[in-house]
Design a protein around this motif. Structure first.
Motif, mmCIF file in Angstrom:
data_model
loop_
_atom_site.group_PDB
_atom_site.id
_atom_site.type_symbol
_atom_site.label_atom_id
_atom_site.label_comp_id
_atom_site.label_asym_id
_atom_site.label_seq_id
_atom_site.Cartn_x
_atom_site.Cartn_y
_atom_site.Cartn_z
ATOM 1 N N GLU A 116 0.047 -2.040 2.236
ATOM 2 C CA GLU A 116 0.415 -2.201 3.644
ATOM 3 C C GLU A 116 -0.229 -1.104 4.494
ATOM 4 O OE1 GLU A 116 4.442 -1.971 6.430
ATOM 5 O OE2 GLU A 116 4.625 -2.069 4.249
ATOM 6 N N LEU A 117 -0.253 0.122 3.974
ATOM 7 C CA LEU A 117 -0.871 1.245 4.676
ATOM 8 C C LEU A 117 -2.373 1.014 4.865
ATOM 9 C CD1 LEU A 117 -0.709 4.119 5.843
ATOM 10 C CD2 LEU A 117 -1.018 4.973 3.527
ATOM 11 N N ALA A 118 -3.006 0.485 3.843
ATOM 12 C CA ALA A 118 -4.443 0.199 3.949
ATOM 13 C C ALA A 118 -4.704 -0.851 5.022
ATOM 14 C CB ALA A 118 -4.979 -0.261 2.598
ATOM 15 N N ASP A 119 -3.832 -1.847 5.134
ATOM 16 C CA ASP A 119 -3.986 -2.863 6.173
ATOM 17 C C ASP A 119 -3.810 -2.261 7.563
ATOM 18 O OD1 ASP A 119 -4.475 -4.767 4.261
ATOM 19 O OD2 ASP A 119 -2.405 -5.520 4.235
ATOM 20 N N MET A 120 -2.867 -1.323 7.701
ATOM 21 C CA MET A 120 -2.623 -0.683 8.993
ATOM 22 C C MET A 120 -3.800 0.188 9.415
ATOM 23 S SD MET A 120 1.217 0.745 9.010
ATOM 24 C CE MET A 120 2.595 -0.254 8.524
ATOM 25 N N ALA A 121 -4.443 0.810 8.452
ATOM 26 C CA ALA A 121 -5.544 1.719 8.767
ATOM 27 C C ALA A 121 -6.694 0.985 9.443
ATOM 28 C CB ALA A 121 -6.028 2.412 7.507
ATOM 29 N N GLY A 122 -6.857 -0.296 9.156
ATOM 30 C CA GLY A 122 -7.924 -1.078 9.755
ATOM 31 C C GLY A 122 -7.586 -1.538 11.157
ATOM 32 N N SER A 123 -6.317 -1.542 11.506
ATOM 33 C CA SER A 123 -5.925 -2.021 12.832
ATOM 34 C C SER A 123 -5.702 -0.843 13.774
ATOM 35 C CB SER A 123 -4.663 -2.880 12.717
ATOM 36 O OG SER A 123 -3.586 -2.069 12.288
ATOM 37 N N ASN A 124 -5.134 -1.109 14.903
ATOM 38 C CA ASN A 124 -4.915 -0.082 15.920
ATOM 39 C C ASN A 124 -3.547 0.568 15.794
ATOM 40 O OD1 ASN A 124 -7.419 -0.528 17.017
ATOM 41 N ND2 ASN A 124 -6.672 -2.105 18.435
ATOM 42 N N ARG A 125 -2.943 0.557 14.615
ATOM 43 C CA ARG A 125 -1.602 1.124 14.424
ATOM 44 C C ARG A 125 -1.710 2.454 13.681
ATOM 45 N NH1 ARG A 125 1.277 -4.226 12.140
ATOM 46 N NH2 ARG A 125 1.612 -2.764 10.458
ATOM 47 N N GLU A 126 -2.486 3.367 14.212
ATOM 48 C CA GLU A 126 -2.761 4.635 13.553
ATOM 49 C C GLU A 126 -1.495 5.486 13.385
ATOM 50 O OE1 GLU A 126 -5.288 8.636 14.435
ATOM 51 O OE2 GLU A 126 -6.173 6.745 15.079
ATOM 52 N N GLY A 127 -0.637 5.531 14.396
ATOM 53 C CA GLY A 127 0.596 6.324 14.325
ATOM 54 C C GLY A 127 1.524 5.832 13.229
ATOM 55 N N GLU A 128 1.669 4.515 13.114
ATOM 56 C CA GLU A 128 2.507 3.946 12.051
ATOM 57 C C GLU A 128 1.920 4.236 10.680
ATOM 58 O OE1 GLU A 128 3.465 -0.197 12.632
ATOM 59 O OE2 GLU A 128 3.479 0.089 14.805
ATOM 60 N N LEU A 155 3.830 6.257 7.652
ATOM 61 C CA LEU A 155 4.009 5.635 6.333
ATOM 62 C C LEU A 155 3.340 6.480 5.252
ATOM 63 C CD1 LEU A 155 5.106 3.316 4.669
ATOM 64 C CD2 LEU A 155 3.050 2.019 5.199
ATOM 65 N N ALA A 156 2.188 7.055 5.550
ATOM 66 C CA ALA A 156 1.506 7.908 4.578
ATOM 67 C C ALA A 156 2.354 9.131 4.245
ATOM 68 C CB ALA A 156 0.140 8.333 5.110
ATOM 69 N N ALA A 157 2.979 9.747 5.260
ATOM 70 C CA ALA A 157 3.837 10.909 5.020
ATOM 71 C C ALA A 157 5.058 10.520 4.182
ATOM 72 C CB ALA A 157 4.271 11.514 6.348
ATOM 73 N N GLU A 158 5.625 9.357 4.459
ATOM 74 C CA GLU A 158 6.784 8.885 3.707
ATOM 75 C C GLU A 158 6.415 8.615 2.245
ATOM 76 O OE1 GLU A 158 9.774 5.052 3.768
ATOM 77 O OE2 GLU A 158 8.717 5.584 5.616
ATOM 78 N N LEU A 159 5.276 7.990 2.015
ATOM 79 C CA LEU A 159 4.832 7.696 0.650
ATOM 80 C C LEU A 159 4.525 8.980 -0.115
ATOM 81 C CD1 LEU A 159 2.506 4.622 1.280
ATOM 82 C CD2 LEU A 159 4.757 4.634 0.222
ATOM 83 N N THR A 160 3.934 9.939 0.559
ATOM 84 C CA THR A 160 3.637 11.215 -0.092
ATOM 85 C C THR A 160 4.924 11.896 -0.531
ATOM 86 O OG1 THR A 160 1.654 11.466 1.249
ATOM 87 C CG2 THR A 160 2.511 13.452 0.222
ATOM 88 N N GLY A 161 5.932 11.891 0.328
ATOM 89 C CA GLY A 161 7.218 12.482 -0.023
ATOM 90 C C GLY A 161 7.870 11.793 -1.202
ATOM 91 N N GLU A 162 7.794 10.478 -1.222
ATOM 92 C CA GLU A 162 8.402 9.731 -2.332
ATOM 93 C C GLU A 162 7.667 9.985 -3.640
ATOM 94 O OE1 GLU A 162 9.978 5.262 -3.383
ATOM 95 O OE2 GLU A 162 9.505 5.791 -1.310
ATOM 96 N N LEU A 163 6.349 10.056 -3.587
ATOM 97 C CA LEU A 163 5.584 10.367 -4.796
ATOM 98 C C LEU A 163 5.907 11.768 -5.299
ATOM 99 C CD1 LEU A 163 2.096 8.800 -4.058
ATOM 100 C CD2 LEU A 163 3.668 8.167 -5.867
ATOM 101 N N ASP A 164 6.071 12.724 -4.388
ATOM 102 C CA ASP A 164 6.438 14.078 -4.794
ATOM 103 C C ASP A 164 7.797 14.099 -5.483
ATOM 104 O OD1 ASP A 164 4.091 15.154 -3.835
ATOM 105 O OD2 ASP A 164 4.951 15.738 -1.895
ATOM 106 N N ARG A 165 8.752 13.318 -4.975
ATOM 107 C CA ARG A 165 10.074 13.235 -5.606
ATOM 108 C C ARG A 165 9.979 12.606 -7.000
ATOM 109 N NH1 ARG A 165 11.411 11.897 -0.419
ATOM 110 N NH2 ARG A 165 11.425 9.674 -0.838
ATOM 111 N N LEU A 166 9.161 11.570 -7.133
ATOM 112 C CA LEU A 166 9.004 10.928 -8.446
ATOM 113 C C LEU A 166 8.393 11.889 -9.461
ATOM 114 C CD1 LEU A 166 7.727 7.318 -7.666
ATOM 115 C CD2 LEU A 166 9.824 7.954 -8.824
ATOM 116 N N MET A 167 7.417 12.671 -9.029
ATOM 117 C CA MET A 167 6.777 13.604 -9.957
ATOM 118 C C MET A 167 7.696 14.765 -10.317
ATOM 119 S SD MET A 167 2.786 13.665 -8.815
ATOM 120 C CE MET A 167 3.056 14.011 -7.093
ATOM 121 N N ALA A 168 8.623 15.118 -9.434
ATOM 122 C CA ALA A 168 9.529 16.233 -9.698
ATOM 123 C C ALA A 168 10.685 15.834 -10.613
ATOM 124 C CB ALA A 168 10.087 16.773 -8.382
#
Length: 114
Positions: free
Chosen positions: A17-29, A33-46
């Protein structure tokens, strides 16, 4: 493991979904989403890995030493296959095994112990 698999599958869908957004004009969203995914991945690794195997939770100490410290060598067939002290490890098939070395032909190998 199933819980981790479902969480990672959900993360994968959101990354698509993030990759699809990157191609459109929804840069802020996309950044949010990228920050949220990064946080979740950090929690999974911890998180420590969960043990689901009942055998793994009932760890028993390894045996002290094989009953017979000298056995018949599988190569030269002489009774000179000596257990090497301090070499007991857990077998990949369950149980324990010890390292042996032949005093006659120098053959070395791991052997299951009981």
């Amino acid at each position: 493991m199933a819980d981790t698999t479902s969480r990672l599958t959900s993360l994968k869908a959101r990354i698509i979904e993030l990759a699809d957004m990157a191609g459109s004009n929804r840069e802020g969203e996309a950044r949010a989403l990228a920050a949220e995914l990064t946080g979740e991945l950090d929690r999974l690794m911890a998180e420590p890995p969960r043990q689901t195997d009942s055998k793994a939770s009932q760890l028993s100490p390894p045996p002290r030493a094989p009953r017979d410290e000298v056995e018949r060598c599988p190569v030269c067939t002489l009774r000179s296959y000596h257990y090497q002290r301090g070499t007991i490890r857990e077998s990949e098939y369950g149980g324990h095994e010890a390292f042996y070395r032949c005093g006659s032909c120098a053959h070395e190998g791991w052997r299951e112990i009981t």
